[in-house]
Structure formats: C-alpha cells, structure tokens
Write a protein that holds these residues in place. Structure first.
Motif, PDB file in Angstrom:
ATOM      1  N   MET A   1      44.610  34.620  42.246  1.00 55.04           N
ATOM      2  CA  MET A   1      45.134  35.987  42.290  1.00 55.04           C
ATOM      3  C   MET A   1      44.261  36.943  41.489  1.00 55.04           C
ATOM      4  O   MET A   1      43.959  38.054  41.941  1.00 55.04           O
ATOM      5  CB  MET A   1      46.569  36.005  41.766  1.00 55.04           C
ATOM      6  N   ALA A   2      43.841  36.519  40.296  1.00 54.74           N
ATOM      7  CA  ALA A   2      42.966  37.365  39.477  1.00 54.74           C
ATOM      8  C   ALA A   2      41.647  37.614  40.195  1.00 54.74           C
ATOM      9  O   ALA A   2      41.111  38.725  40.180  1.00 54.74           O
ATOM     10  CB  ALA A   2      42.725  36.709  38.120  1.00 54.74           C
ATOM     11  N   MET A   3      41.134  36.575  40.841  1.00 59.43           N
ATOM     12  CA  MET A   3      39.890  36.710  41.600  1.00 59.43           C
ATOM     13  C   MET A   3      40.061  37.718  42.729  1.00 59.43           C
ATOM     14  O   MET A   3      39.172  38.558  42.975  1.00 59.43           O
ATOM     15  CB  MET A   3      39.494  35.347  42.158  1.00 59.43           C
ATOM     16  N   ALA A   4      41.196  37.662  43.431  1.00 59.22           N
ATOM     17  CA  ALA A   4      41.438  38.591  44.535  1.00 59.22           C
ATOM     18  C   ALA A   4      41.537  40.032  44.040  1.00 59.22           C
ATOM     19  O   ALA A   4      41.051  40.960  44.687  1.00 59.22           O
ATOM     20  CB  ALA A   4      42.707  38.190  45.280  1.00 59.22           C
ATOM     21  N   LEU A   5      42.172  40.223  42.884  1.00 58.55           N
ATOM     22  CA  LEU A   5      42.261  41.568  42.306  1.00 58.55           C
ATOM     23  C   LEU A   5      40.869  42.102  41.962  1.00 58.55           C
ATOM     24  O   LEU A   5      40.548  43.265  42.225  1.00 58.55           O
ATOM     25  CB  LEU A   5      43.137  41.545  41.051  1.00 58.55           C
ATOM     26  N   CYS A   6      40.043  41.245  41.369  1.00 61.83           N
ATOM     27  CA  CYS A   6      38.685  41.665  40.997  1.00 61.83           C
ATOM     28  C   CYS A   6      37.825  41.900  42.233  1.00 61.83           C
ATOM     29  O   CYS A   6      37.006  42.824  42.258  1.00 61.83           O
ATOM     30  CB  CYS A   6      38.046  40.623  40.089  1.00 61.83           C
ATOM     31  N   ASP A   7      37.994  41.054  43.242  1.00 55.86           N
ATOM     32  CA  ASP A   7      37.230  41.228  44.482  1.00 55.86           C
ATOM     33  C   ASP A   7      37.492  42.605  45.075  1.00 55.86           C
ATOM     34  O   ASP A   7      36.564  43.316  45.457  1.00 55.86           O
ATOM     35  CB  ASP A   7      37.605  40.136  45.479  1.00 55.86           C
ATOM     36  N   ARG A   8      38.759  42.987  45.143  1.00 55.01           N
ATOM     37  CA  ARG A   8      39.083  44.318  45.703  1.00 55.01           C
ATOM     38  C   ARG A   8      38.544  45.433  44.822  1.00 55.01           C
ATOM     39  O   ARG A   8      37.995  46.430  45.326  1.00 55.01           O
ATOM     40  CB  ARG A   8      40.595  44.463  45.876  1.00 55.01           C
ATOM     41  N   ALA A   9      38.657  45.292  43.508  1.00 55.33           N
ATOM     42  CA  ALA A   9      38.152  46.329  42.609  1.00 55.33           C
ATOM     43  C   ALA A   9      36.642  46.501  42.769  1.00 55.33           C
ATOM     44  O   ALA A   9      36.121  47.623  42.723  1.00 55.33           O
ATOM     45  CB  ALA A   9      38.495  45.980  41.160  1.00 55.33           C
TER      46      ALA A   9
END
Length: 370
Positions: free
Chosen positions: A287-295
C-alpha cells in the motif's frame, strides 16, 4: 577490513567470536531452527525476501538468525548472497489476475465479483498481548474454512468498463523492462524501473512517505481499489520449446490504489492508478508503495511537484536501506586523519575568534578610558 583498532586482526577475531556467542544466547535454551522461523516468523521472512530481492524462505530465515533479528542486516546478507548467483534468464510477467487468492479486500466496493476474502490479517484483532501464546498454547482452527473463490476480476477492470480510470500503463508491447540489479540508476527513470526500486525499498521509509501524501504533502486522495495476497505461477520461455515451462509458484501481495484526478488539458476527469507489488504477505508495504508510485507520477499528470514524495530523485535515492546503512554506518570507521585536519582548523578558527574578541574588549576599554 577494520584493523585500525587496538589489537588489530586479533581484536576483530575476538569481536566475531563474541558476536557468535551473543547470537547463540543462553545454551540452556534450544537453538532456533530455520523451519521454525519460516513457519512462525513468516512476515519477517517475507520482508527480508522482498527487500533483499531474493525469493528463498530458508535463506531469509538463515539471514535473520545470523543478523540476530536485525532485519536490515539480514536484508544486506541476502543481497550480498544474491550477487553470487548465476542468472539463467527472466521469467514471463506474472499474471496476478490468475492468482490463487488467500486474501482479497477492497475499500471501494462492498459487493464485488468474487467477493471479499479476509484471509490471515491483524486488521480485526485486538492489540492485546496474548498470554496463551507465551505458554505455547494450541492455535484454534478456523470455525469455517473458506471455499475455493470464484474468478476475481480487478476493481480497476470494473472502472475501466465505464471509462472512468486511466489505461493500465503506456508501455509498448515490445518494451524490454529494465533491471536495477544490472544497470545503474539514471534519472528521470521509466515507471517499470521506479517500481523495481520501490518494491525492494525500505518499508519504514515508504510508509512514512505514503503517510505524508495523506497529510497534505502531495495532492493524493486515494482509495484502496484492491489488495490481494496469494500464489502466482512463474513461467520461463525456453528457446528449444514452443511453450513456457512452469517453474513453481511464489506468494506475492498486490495493491492497486485508485486516486481522484480532476483532469487536465490532455485528459478528462477520471481515476488514476498507484501500484504496489512485493514478495510474500506485506500489504502495508504494498500500500505504501502504491501511494508513492502515484505521488511520483505527478509530472505525468501535469501536477506541481511540491512534496518530498513527488520528488523522484529524493525518493529513489534514499529508499534503499542497504545503501543507506552503508552511508550511515561507515561513520564508525576510522576517520582519524580527517578529524585531525578539522580539529586543527577549528582550533585556528577558535584562536582567531578569541583574538578578535580580546581585541574588541581592549578597544572598548580604551574608548571608555578616554
């Protein structure tokens, strides 16, 4: 070798012996077996495999024992071992849509094709210490075992049918993915390279960055479209055969974040994607990776880069805990010459400062006397 200490190599050998003694601990307590760690500390093993970028449960367990439970040291050991292994080729891209799902939840749809599957999770447990575990109590069996799940289309596919979410990537069919284990990082980087770096990045660092995007340090309004955990099959194309050869399966965690996007001159209002995929069961990391990917896709959507999580060079250059460890812990090594040079410099600067102070006080006294 760190020899600039009193005793030299003999002192280092003694340090190694002391480390081994402390690692073993009280001899009256049975030594840990690797199968115990694999089976009972599985989430720690999964983290070491994911951030060490090597899928081998026993080697990860060995690294945890050797590192005395220091997870970053264990990851370092696995990374170092990985560099000694021969490379036979690249497997085909895994099909997470065909995953044998153990857990699958969505925060966007209550009722969705295939249903919600809670699986093994801490989400619904009370955060209270369980004394029965300390006593070695038996674990209760589930009241009802989940049956084989039906087909589970992704939530993003549901939104795609209405044209409400961006297409899934813009890589051409003949695009050859990069490999950060063989090629040096260059900025700016393609998304596939960036995702590789995020996948083996430090969970704590990514978690903090992901949290920052939710506190206003990036324009992110995310929903967990879906988190799924399960087994996926690996296949390898062999030149001599007209079909792909199955190699076995691995457990992975996949997260697709759905993010609101108000649109731009080039794109209509729609949802955009953030993606995370890691070895083992680690949905917090995914989930943290997905948040960073979008950012990190801010410039792709014409958004202003105003936060740390949106800065590709900052995020990717600092997310690797093995590299970070090297830079921080090298400070323990001898810097005697450098320090002596700075010591001399500070002494000269201090002497000049004191001379100016004394001269100033003398001038003040002279003026007062006049």
């Amino acid at each position: 070798m760190y020899v600039a200490v009193k005793g030299g190599e003999a002192a280092i050998a003694n340090a190694h012996a002391l480390l081994a003694d402390r690692r073993r601990g009280d001899r009256s307590v049975p030594a840990l077996r690797l199968d115990q760690i694999v089976e009972q500390l599985a989430l720690g093993v999964d983290r070491v495999m994911s951030e060490g970028s090597l899928y081998d449960c026993e080697l990860a367990a060995l690294a945890i024992v050797q590192a005395r439970g220091d997870m970053i040291e264990a990851i370092f050991l696995v990374r170092a071992y990985r560099t000694t292994l021969p490379r036979f080729g690249y497997t085909k891209a895994i099909d997470t849509g065909a995953m044998l799902v153990e857990r699958r939840v969505s925060a966007t749809y209550k009722d969705l094709p295939g249903g919600q599957l809670l699986g093994p999770t801490f989400d619904y447990t009370h955060r209270l210490l369980d004394p029965e575990l300390a006593a070695g109590g038996d674990v209760a069996e589930p009241l009802q075992r989940a049956s084989e799940a039906d087909a589970m289309p992704r939530v993003s596919a549901i939104l795609a049918r209405e044209g409400l979410i961006e297409p899934d990537g813009d890589m051409s069919q003949d695009h050859i993915p990069g490999d950060i284990t063989r090629e040096p990082l260059e900025f700016p980087m393609a998304r596939d390279i960036r995702l590789q770096a995020l996948s083996r990045g430090d969970e704590g660092f990514l978690l903090a960055l992901g949290y920052s995007t939710q506190r206003g340090y990036a324009r992110n309004h995310p929903f967990v479209g879906e988190v799924r955990i399960g087994e996926v099959e690996l296949e390898l194309d062999v030149p001599e055969l007209p079909f792909a050869v199955p190699l076995g399966s691995v457990r992975v965690t996949e997260c697709q974040m759905v993010n609101q996007f108000k649109g731009s001159a080039k794109a209509p209002p729609q949802f955009t994607r953030g993606y995370g995929l890691v070895f083992g069961q680690s949905e917090r990391k995914a989930m943290a990776m997905a948040l960073c990917d979008r950012a990190l896709r801010a410039t792709e959507f014409g958004e202003d880069v105003v936060a740390a999580a949106q800065d590709e060079e900052f995020v990717i250059s600092h997310t690797d805990n093995v590299q970070a460890t090297g830079f921080v812990e090298h400070l323990k090594l001898p810097h005697y010459v450098d320090f002596q040079a700075e010591l001399d410099l500070v002494r000269r600067m201090r002497a000049e400062h004191d001379a100016r102070e004394n001269a100033g006080r003398a001038e003040e006294k002279r003026e007062a006397a006049e």
